[in-house]
Enzyme design. Sequence first.
Site, PDB file in Angstrom:
ATOM      1  N   PRO A 141       0.788  -1.240   0.000  1.00 33.46           N
ATOM      2  CA  PRO A 141       0.000   0.000   0.000  1.00 33.46           C
ATOM      3  C   PRO A 141       0.821   1.290   0.000  1.00 33.46           C
ATOM      4  O   PRO A 141       0.848   2.045   0.972  1.00 33.46           O
ATOM      5  CB  PRO A 141      -0.844  -0.136   1.274  1.00 33.46           C
ATOM      6  CG  PRO A 141      -0.004  -0.971   2.187  1.00 33.46           C
ATOM      7  CD  PRO A 141       0.731  -1.934   1.291  1.00 33.46           C
ATOM      8  N   CYS A 142       1.445   1.565  -1.137  1.00 37.84           N
ATOM      9  CA  CYS A 142       2.240   2.788  -1.258  1.00 37.84           C
ATOM     10  C   CYS A 142       1.364   4.040  -1.158  1.00 37.84           C
ATOM     11  O   CYS A 142       1.879   5.126  -0.895  1.00 37.84           O
ATOM     12  CB  CYS A 142       3.048   2.779  -2.542  1.00 37.84           C
ATOM     13  SG  CYS A 142       2.079   2.514  -4.028  1.00 37.84           S
ATOM     14  N   HIS A 143       0.060   3.883  -1.310  1.00 34.91           N
ATOM     15  CA  HIS A 143      -0.831   5.039  -1.152  1.00 34.91           C
ATOM     16  C   HIS A 143      -0.845   5.552   0.290  1.00 34.91           C
ATOM     17  O   HIS A 143      -1.286   6.662   0.540  1.00 34.91           O
ATOM     18  CB  HIS A 143      -2.257   4.688  -1.603  1.00 34.91           C
ATOM     19  CG  HIS A 143      -2.924   3.650  -0.767  1.00 34.91           C
ATOM     20  ND1 HIS A 143      -2.791   2.300  -1.017  1.00 34.91           N
ATOM     21  CD2 HIS A 143      -3.720   3.760   0.325  1.00 34.91           C
ATOM     22  CE1 HIS A 143      -3.481   1.625  -0.120  1.00 34.91           C
ATOM     23  NE2 HIS A 143      -4.060   2.480   0.710  1.00 34.91           N
TER      24      HIS A 143
END
Length: 170
Positions: A141-143
């Site tokens: 989850p780079c968001h």
Amino acid sequence: MNATNIRPADVATVATPIGPFTVVAAPDGAVLGSGWTADPAELTSVIHATLRPTELRRRDSLGAITQAVLDYHAGDLTAIDTITVRQQSGEFLTHAWEVLRKVPAGEPVTYTEFAGLSGRPAATRAAANACARNAAALFVPCHRVLRIGGQLGGFRWGLDAKRWLLAHER
């Protein structure tokens, strides 16, 4: 090309509130690439060359992977946590992706904090690079990584998608 050089993968696309979400998975069920697109080529181009499939088999569903995507978008924010992901790179990026999977939903971190969590507090640019080179969006989850002050920063799938994901996880 002989049969030993063929690396098949399965691909499926589902509708989400953000738009179509496609997953490319290895035959053993590990996610190789994923993101908010209907075009698998957008994903295969960022999969490391040693893992990049040479053949894609379109499926209606990838079983548990597809169900996790649907469940996450429907509100089960932990549905993605047990899905196996396979990415390849150098030692720092591989470690940073593992660390990123441990950042809890609803608790975003800054790039500086992410660098520290990854064991290299002065390597903010390297941490940002880990996000930029992440082929398995959502599952890694780079968001959940923001600029200092809470600004969104970049996101391969667009800032509207990042904004939606962060609001969804609050």
